[in-house]
Structure formats: C-alpha cells, structure tokens
Design a protein around this motif. Structure first.
Motif, short mmCIF file in Angstrom:
data_model
loop_
_atom_site.label_atom_id
_atom_site.label_comp_id
_atom_site.label_asym_id
_atom_site.label_seq_id
_atom_site.Cartn_x
_atom_site.Cartn_y
_atom_site.Cartn_z
N THR A 212 0.22 -0.65 -0.24
CA THR A 212 0.10 0.40 0.14
C THR A 212 0.98 1.28 -0.17
N SER A 223 -2.03 -0.89 7.84
CA SER A 223 -2.11 -2.80 7.41
C SER A 223 -3.38 -2.54 7.88
N ARG A 224 -3.90 -3.17 6.24
CA ARG A 224 -5.97 -2.95 6.77
C ARG A 224 -6.13 -4.44 6.35
N PRO A 225 -5.76 -5.65 7.31
CA PRO A 225 -6.73 -6.65 6.68
C PRO A 225 -8.03 -6.94 6.84
N ASP A 227 -10.01 -5.34 5.89
CA ASP A 227 -11.12 -3.75 5.89
C ASP A 227 -11.66 -3.61 4.55
N ARG A 230 -8.58 -1.91 2.40
CA ARG A 230 -7.37 -2.21 2.09
C ARG A 230 -7.31 -2.17 0.70
N GLY A 310 -3.55 -8.86 3.73
CA GLY A 310 -4.36 -6.95 3.35
C GLY A 310 -4.60 -6.52 2.19
N THR A 311 -4.17 -7.68 1.00
CA THR A 311 -4.22 -6.91 -0.22
C THR A 311 -5.59 -7.43 -0.81
N ASP A 315 -7.20 -11.63 0.74
CA ASP A 315 -8.27 -12.03 2.48
C ASP A 315 -9.59 -12.36 1.70
N SER A 340 -2.17 -6.94 11.06
CA SER A 340 -2.72 -5.44 10.81
C SER A 340 -1.78 -4.64 11.97
#
Length: 445
Positions: A212, A223-225, A227, A230, A310-311, A315, A340
């Motif tokens: 990201t 880092s947003r797994p 979400d 993401r 987080g891709t 996920d 995360s």
C-alpha cells in the motif's frame, strides 16, 4: 508416530525484541508500523514498514559469531537463543538428536552495489573488474543464517533450509514436525527470519503493486487486513524461532510445554505467481489436511491466525477457503490477522501467527485485527475487529499462503487438552496485559 510438543519460543519483531513483548503488543492491538529508517525513502512511493527497533546485536552472540550474519540472520539467532532459554534443559539431548528447519531471507546484492558494479564493468578493463570482500558473500547467503541458528542449539542432526517466501516459517515448522514424528530426532529448532526493508525490496514490491502507498503519513493505519479499504500489505522484518520436541522426551525431562503441534498440511495452487485463486484453491486442501491430521474436527478449532495480508485478493480468497473448510462453524470461530500490527514478515510471518496462537490458547485471549474500520460486505467472518476478546481457545490453526502459490497450515492444541497430558506450563510468549484484563468476553455460539 511420535507426538510433538512446543517447549520454547523466541521472537524479534516490530512489536518487541522478545516473544513476551511481541505477544503483549498483539494482545494490546498496538501497531509496529512506522516510517522507514533503514534507508532514505523520502522519494519512494512507499515510505513505511514494520521495523524492528531497539535491537541489540549482542543478543545474537559474540562479535566473532556475528561477523558474517546479515541483519535478518541476527534477528534469527537472537530469537533462537531466547527459544532455547525458554525450553531449558535441552543440552542433555544428544547433539545428533537435535536439528533445525528454518526459512530464511533470500540474500542478494544491494541495488547500489549492482550500480557500482555496472560502472566498474563499463569504465574499466577486464583486469579491474569489481571486487568484493569474501565475507560479503556470506552475509547474503541464506544458509549462513540457518546454520547459525542450528549452531546456537548445538544441532548436529538434520538441518533444513526453506525458501518458500511468505509460507516459509510454516513449512519449516511443518517439516520439523515431520522429522520428530518420524523419530529422526528428538528436538528441532524451527521458524523463519527476513528483513525486506532495503530500498531494493521496497522498490520492487512498490512496482509490483503489492504494497500500500496510501498511508505514508499515518503508518500505524496502513495495514488493513479484511477492511473494505485495504490496498496492499506493509513490508516488515523480524524472526520467530520455536523449539519443537518429542513429547515423551519433553515430559521425561520436565519441560514446560506451551502446546502440542497436532496437524500440518502443504499444497500448491498452480494458479498464478502473485494472486490467490478466488475459489480458495490449494489453501482449502492445506487446511483440510492439517485439520484431518489433528483429529479435532471443524468445531475443535476456536481461533485461526490468518495469513490476512491486506491485499484485496488474498483476504477474499482466504475467507472463501475458511468458509469452505469450516462450513457454519466459520462464523462462530475467531479469525484475526497479526499482520495488521506487525506488517508482513514474509519468511517469518507464520512465526508471528504462532505467537498469537500460543498466547490465545494460554490466556484465553484472541488478539485483534486492527484498522478494521470499514466492513467489507463480502468478508463476513468474525475478524476480531480492533480489540482483543476473551474466549476459551482449546486449539488454533495457523495459515500461511505465499507468492508462487505455496500454502502451508498447521494446528496447535492446548497441552492441558492433549490426551494423557503429563506436562504443561507457562512460557515466555504469553503474559498478562492490561489489554487482556479489559478485553470483552465472547462466548462461542
């Protein structure tokens, strides 16, 4: 077939330079992602990473022992020394009955070194070719770090060097598990180490579009797994090494047992090099194989330490795989992503997941997935958003799915829930935290 106990664990991660602090950071939902300090990234599209801080190289041994170790390998040896201290009493085992299986970073020259070499080759004649110190070759050799870990434990039995990218530590732990099961040795050091925080790595993954670039000013939120917003993973660095031991041997010497390793599966997607298959692919088979070997059944798993990068594709694929394997139980168990908080430690990633799994089993506390602020309607499992939850965890599954399509999965079970358990106890990985005390309680449906 022999049973396998986990008797020691050590860690050097963006959350701490030992397993105790790493677990505390996971339980508290603390981010270890920050602005890059390993090089000047001011002109790069990505300027953040999960970095190890306050690391003392002396924890990896003497200056002589450290001379030919890379940054990542130093992490690994320090983690191995901690794991061995945690296990205690291992010296009484025959050196030829001790081994190591470790996933290591893939060594290569720094980009600046390649540039300098190119100038030398174009501006000089043949007799002035670029030269380097012999020791520099050792610094980039993956096997040097692996054998240094083995040497820390006086291992003269099987030594296995694994190179399967983000699934590396899981494969190493699984292969070590097999060696003990088959009676090849009584103790194995197993885990992984990596440090993809060089400018060559950051540039390469940036060009690939895998990391990201939207949170350079707020790294702790990057880092947003799982979400909905993401946009790629965050690179990290570190090492986690565990001591696996023949159960009967561990009990006989009075070792403290963190948990029992009871199942392992490994498969290949045969899909694409970088993308996870939308239908879950080989991850389904790996999870099923590990679950079948464990003998627990789908309702015997209370927590999944997810790969959760987080891709967008990974996920979604992992969620599909979990639903396929666990059926209705997929929505009642807890699934969370340590990445995360740490970023992606690539070859060491599954080791961090193991720290999370052991802590969850020991304390009845499931670490969260932080930065889960915008639920994705297509991802509808319990990802433990933002705050750890109290819940009894009898057994946990660790997932690791890598570039190249390699998949590895293993299952760990509480030592007290293991049949004929004769030994159990607390180790260095889990410890009570303020976050644990304040965590909401959640009961299984």
């Amino acid at each position: 077939m022999r049973r396998v106990a986990i008797t020691g664990i050590g860690a050097v991660t963006p959350l701490g330079t030992n397993a105790r602090d790493t677990w505390r950071g996971l339980a508290e939902g603390r981010s270890g992602v920050s602005r890059l300090e390993t090089f000047d990234a001011s002109t790069f599209p990505v300027r953040i990473a999960g970095q190890v801080k306050d690391f003392d190289p002396a924890s990896a041994g003497t200056a002589r022992q450290r001379r030919h170790l890379s940054r990542a390998a130093l992490f690994a040896v320090a983690a191995a020394r901690e794991a061995l201290e945690d296990a205690g009493g291992w010296e009484e085992l025959d050196p030829y009955d001790r081994g190591a299986a470790v996933a290591g970073t893939v060594g290569r020259p720094e980009l600046q070194e390649l540039v300098d070499m190119s100038h030398q080759l174009t501006e000089s004649d043949f007799h002035d070719l670029y030269r380097q110190a012999p020791g520099d070759v050792l610094l980039r050799n993956q096997n040097v770090g692996v054998t240094a870990v083995a040497r820390a434990g006086g291992c003269q039995g099987p030594v296995i060097s694994v190179s399967t990218a983000c699934a590396g530590a899981a494969h190493a732990i699984g292969e070590a598990y097999r060696r003990i099961q088959d009676g090849e040795c009584a103790l194995m050091l197993a885990g992984g180490f990596d440090a993809l925080t060089t400018w060559m790595d950051v540039l390469g993954f940036s060009l690939l579009g895998a990391v990201t670039d939207r949170w350079n000013d707020e790294p702790e939120r990057a880092s947003r797994p799982f979400d909905a917003e993401r946009s790629g993973f965050v690179l990290g660095e570190g090492a986690v090494i565990t001591v696996l031991e023949d159960w009967d041997s561990a009990v006989a010497r009075g070792a403290r047992i963190h948990a029992e390793l009871v199942g392992y599966g490994s498969t290949l997607n045969a899909y694409r090099i970088t993308d996870s298959p939308p239908d879950g692919g080989g991850a389904i088979s790996a999870m099923r194989d590990a679950l079948a070997e464990s003998g627990l059944g789908t309702d015997g798993i209370d927590y999944i330490a997810a790969h959760g990068t987080g891709t967008p594709g990974n996920d979604a694929s992992e969620t599909v795989a979990i639903k396929e394997v666990f059926g209705p139980h997929a929505r009642t168990l807890c699934t969370s992503s340590p990445k995360s908080m740490t970023g992606h430690l690539t070859s060491a990633a599954a080791g961090v997941n193991l720290v999370a799994a052991l802590g969850a089993i020991r304390e009845g506390l499931v670490p969260p997935t932080i930065n889960l602020e915008h639920p994705d309607p297509k991802l509808d499992l319990d990802y433990v958003p933002n705050t750890a939850v109290r819940r009894p965890v009898r057994a946990a599954m660790v997932n690791a799915f890598a570039f190249g399509g390699t998949n590895a999965c293993f299952v760990v079970r509480s030592a007290s829930d293991s049949p004929s358990a004769s030994a159990s106890g607390s180790g260095s990985a889990p410890t009570s935290t303020d976050a644990a005390a304040d965590a909401p309680e959640r009961r299984a449906a």
